[in-house]
Design a protein around this motif. Structure first.
Motif, PDB file in Angstrom:
ATOM      1  N   SER A 198       0.760  -1.340  -0.066  1.00 20.12           N
ATOM      2  CA  SER A 198      -0.155   0.004   0.004  1.00 20.12           C
ATOM      3  C   SER A 198       0.884   1.148   0.001  1.00 20.12           C
ATOM      4  O   SER A 198       0.781   2.249   0.966  1.00 20.12           O
ATOM      5  CB  SER A 198      -1.093  -0.110   1.370  1.00 20.12           C
ATOM      6  N   PRO A 199       1.926   1.291  -0.906  1.00 18.98           N
ATOM      7  CA  PRO A 199       2.772   2.381  -0.756  1.00 18.98           C
ATOM      8  C   PRO A 199       1.920   4.101  -1.442  1.00 18.98           C
ATOM      9  O   PRO A 199       1.070   3.779  -2.340  1.00 18.98           O
ATOM     10  CB  PRO A 199       3.516   2.272  -1.845  1.00 18.98           C
ATOM     11  N   SER A 200       2.321   4.921  -1.077  1.00 16.50           N
ATOM     12  CA  SER A 200       1.891   6.223  -1.330  1.00 16.50           C
ATOM     13  C   SER A 200       3.241   7.032  -1.262  1.00 16.50           C
ATOM     14  O   SER A 200       3.932   6.721  -0.734  1.00 16.50           O
ATOM     15  CB  SER A 200       0.790   6.826  -0.320  1.00 16.50           C
ATOM     16  N   PHE A 201       3.264   8.064  -2.018  1.00 17.70           N
ATOM     17  CA  PHE A 201       4.419   8.948  -2.286  1.00 17.70           C
ATOM     18  C   PHE A 201       3.985  10.492  -2.220  1.00 17.70           C
ATOM     19  O   PHE A 201       3.016  10.806  -2.908  1.00 17.70           O
ATOM     20  CB  PHE A 201       5.376   8.609  -3.492  1.00 17.70           C
ATOM     21  N   TYR A 202       5.117  11.190  -1.822  1.00 16.77           N
ATOM     22  CA  TYR A 202       4.778  12.532  -1.930  1.00 16.77           C
ATOM     23  C   TYR A 202       6.032  13.237  -2.723  1.00 16.77           C
ATOM     24  O   TYR A 202       7.351  12.902  -2.313  1.00 16.77           O
ATOM     25  CB  TYR A 202       5.068  13.232  -0.534  1.00 16.77           C
ATOM     26  N   ILE A 203       6.208  14.148  -3.668  1.00 13.15           N
ATOM     27  CA  ILE A 203       7.284  14.555  -4.227  1.00 13.15           C
ATOM     28  C   ILE A 203       7.700  15.703  -3.781  1.00 13.15           C
ATOM     29  O   ILE A 203       6.949  16.608  -3.212  1.00 13.15           O
ATOM     30  CB  ILE A 203       6.732  15.075  -5.691  1.00 13.15           C
ATOM     31  N   SER A 204       9.055  15.788  -3.407  1.00 10.98           N
ATOM     32  CA  SER A 204       9.551  16.993  -2.672  1.00 10.98           C
ATOM     33  C   SER A 204       9.617  17.982  -3.573  1.00 10.98           C
ATOM     34  O   SER A 204       9.772  18.026  -4.769  1.00 10.98           O
ATOM     35  CB  SER A 204      11.155  16.520  -2.509  1.00 10.98           C
ATOM     36  N   THR A 205       9.119  19.238  -2.998  1.00 10.67           N
ATOM     37  CA  THR A 205       9.157  20.662  -3.784  1.00 10.67           C
ATOM     38  C   THR A 205      10.543  21.419  -3.798  1.00 10.67           C
ATOM     39  O   THR A 205      10.508  22.032  -4.464  1.00 10.67           O
ATOM     40  CB  THR A 205       8.182  21.498  -3.137  1.00 10.67           C
ATOM     41  N   ASN A 206      11.382  20.731  -2.631  1.00  8.82           N
ATOM     42  CA  ASN A 206      12.750  21.615  -2.495  1.00  8.82           C
ATOM     43  C   ASN A 206      13.809  20.655  -3.424  1.00  8.82           C
ATOM     44  O   ASN A 206      14.686  21.360  -3.844  1.00  8.82           O
ATOM     45  CB  ASN A 206      13.246  21.567  -1.118  1.00  8.82           C
ATOM     46  N   LEU A 207      13.837  19.445  -3.702  1.00 13.90           N
ATOM     47  CA  LEU A 207      14.925  18.566  -4.150  1.00 13.90           C
ATOM     48  C   LEU A 207      14.288  17.938  -5.348  1.00 13.90           C
ATOM     49  O   LEU A 207      13.418  17.004  -5.242  1.00 13.90           O
ATOM     50  CB  LEU A 207      15.488  17.713  -3.146  1.00 13.90           C
ATOM     51  N   PRO A 208      14.913  17.942  -6.600  1.00 15.33           N
ATOM     52  CA  PRO A 208      14.444  17.417  -7.645  1.00 15.33           C
ATOM     53  C   PRO A 208      14.647  15.981  -7.600  1.00 15.33           C
ATOM     54  O   PRO A 208      15.465  15.165  -6.892  1.00 15.33           O
ATOM     55  CB  PRO A 208      15.242  17.847  -8.805  1.00 15.33           C
ATOM     56  N   HIS A 209      13.414  14.888  -8.048  1.00 16.45           N
ATOM     57  CA  HIS A 209      13.648  13.652  -7.956  1.00 16.45           C
ATOM     58  C   HIS A 209      13.842  12.960  -6.838  1.00 16.45           C
ATOM     59  O   HIS A 209      14.698  11.824  -6.580  1.00 16.45           O
ATOM     60  CB  HIS A 209      14.830  12.931  -8.974  1.00 16.45           C
ATOM     61  N   THR A 210      13.147  13.658  -5.904  1.00 10.92           N
ATOM     62  CA  THR A 210      13.176  13.177  -4.213  1.00 10.92           C
ATOM     63  C   THR A 210      11.790  12.852  -3.803  1.00 10.92           C
ATOM     64  O   THR A 210      10.977  13.712  -3.948  1.00 10.92           O
ATOM     65  CB  THR A 210      13.711  13.993  -3.373  1.00 10.92           C
ATOM     66  N   TYR A 211      11.582  11.770  -3.378  1.00 12.90           N
ATOM     67  CA  TYR A 211      10.167  11.367  -3.014  1.00 12.90           C
ATOM     68  C   TYR A 211      10.184  10.893  -1.437  1.00 12.90           C
ATOM     69  O   TYR A 211      11.105  10.049  -1.278  1.00 12.90           O
ATOM     70  CB  TYR A 211       9.773  10.203  -3.979  1.00 12.90           C
ATOM     71  N   ALA A 212       9.004  11.120  -0.723  1.00 16.84           N
ATOM     72  CA  ALA A 212       8.799  10.460   0.558  1.00 16.84           C
ATOM     73  C   ALA A 212       7.867   9.244   0.320  1.00 16.84           C
ATOM     74  O   ALA A 212       6.809   9.828  -0.365  1.00 16.84           O
ATOM     75  CB  ALA A 212       8.392  11.378   1.646  1.00 16.84           C
ATOM     76  N   ILE A 213       8.102   7.998   0.902  1.00 16.88           N
ATOM     77  CA  ILE A 213       7.286   6.904   0.240  1.00 16.88           C
ATOM     78  C   ILE A 213       6.698   6.421   1.679  1.00 16.88           C
ATOM     79  O   ILE A 213       7.589   6.256   2.734  1.00 16.88           O
ATOM     80  CB  ILE A 213       7.701   6.116  -0.389  1.00 16.88           C
ATOM     81  N   ILE A 214       5.422   6.214   1.835  1.00 11.44           N
ATOM     82  CA  ILE A 214       4.848   5.583   3.133  1.00 11.44           C
ATOM     83  C   ILE A 214       4.450   4.348   2.650  1.00 11.44           C
ATOM     84  O   ILE A 214       3.779   4.131   1.537  1.00 11.44           O
ATOM     85  CB  ILE A 214       3.677   6.462   3.703  1.00 11.44           C
ATOM     86  N   GLY A 215       3.933   3.387   3.794  1.00  9.93           N
ATOM     87  CA  GLY A 215       3.348   2.147   3.426  1.00  9.93           C
ATOM     88  C   GLY A 215       3.609   1.349   4.655  1.00  9.93           C
ATOM     89  O   GLY A 215       3.660   1.770   5.835  1.00  9.93           O
ATOM     90  N   TYR A 216       3.291  -0.109   4.377  1.00  7.49           N
ATOM     91  CA  TYR A 216       3.460  -0.926   5.509  1.00  7.49           C
ATOM     92  C   TYR A 216       4.237  -2.102   5.255  1.00  7.49           C
ATOM     93  O   TYR A 216       4.359  -2.627   4.331  1.00  7.49           O
ATOM     94  CB  TYR A 216       1.900  -1.556   5.568  1.00  7.49           C
TER      95      TYR A 216
END
Length: 157
Positions: free
Chosen positions: A85-103
């Protein structure tokens, strides 16, 4: 008459542009799945482990990023892990950087990590705390085909 038609066309164009800009994707929101740019097979640097009688084995961690899950193993022929169940957030400060949450399976524990793409074939992962700040860099990953030699488990590029 021409003036009325011109005004109607102009107002239609303005309204159309307004609806177009109002419905664009929001980059600062959580998205379901994993980012397309980091999908595929990844591995860490290889370590050569000597076995008995001059034999050896290559060991490395692997990770397979798919649309709806991330699976991996800490070494060749070892127990694996799976992030569902991953979801991701695109960083606004760093290009090609993502925060991924899941279980994290099988215990269904919450998972939060940062993924930063460094070029086409390098990926760096880092632990994030509950505030979203990097606490520790975990691995440097390298893109590979997902296939390995049956004899010594050496990965194919």
């Amino acid at each position: 008459m021409k003036r009325i038609i011109r005004i109607l066309l102009l107002s239609t164009a303005v309204l159309g542009f307004t609806f177009y800009t109002a419905n664009t994707a929001n980059a600062s929101a959580w998205h379901k799945g994993t980012p397309v740019t980091i999908r595929g097979w990844w591995r860490t640097k290889m370590k050569k482990i000597k076995l008995s009688h001059g034999k050896y084995l290559w060991t490395y961690a692997t990770m397979h990023v798919m649309k709806n899950k991330i699976s991996g193993a800490d070494g060749t022929q070892s127990d694996g892990y799976e992030i569902t169940s991953p979801s991701f957030y695109i960083s606004t400060n760093l290009p090609h950087t993502y925060a991924i949450i899941g279980y994290l399976s099988p215990s269904h524990v919450g998972y939060l990590e940062a993924y930063a793409l460094n070029g086409l074939k390098k990926l760096q992962t880092a632990e994030l705390n509950s505030e979203g700040k990097v606490t520790d860099v975990i691995y440097q990953w390298y893109k590979f085909s997902g296939k390995a030699s049956n004899k010594n488990f050496y990965p194919y590029s």
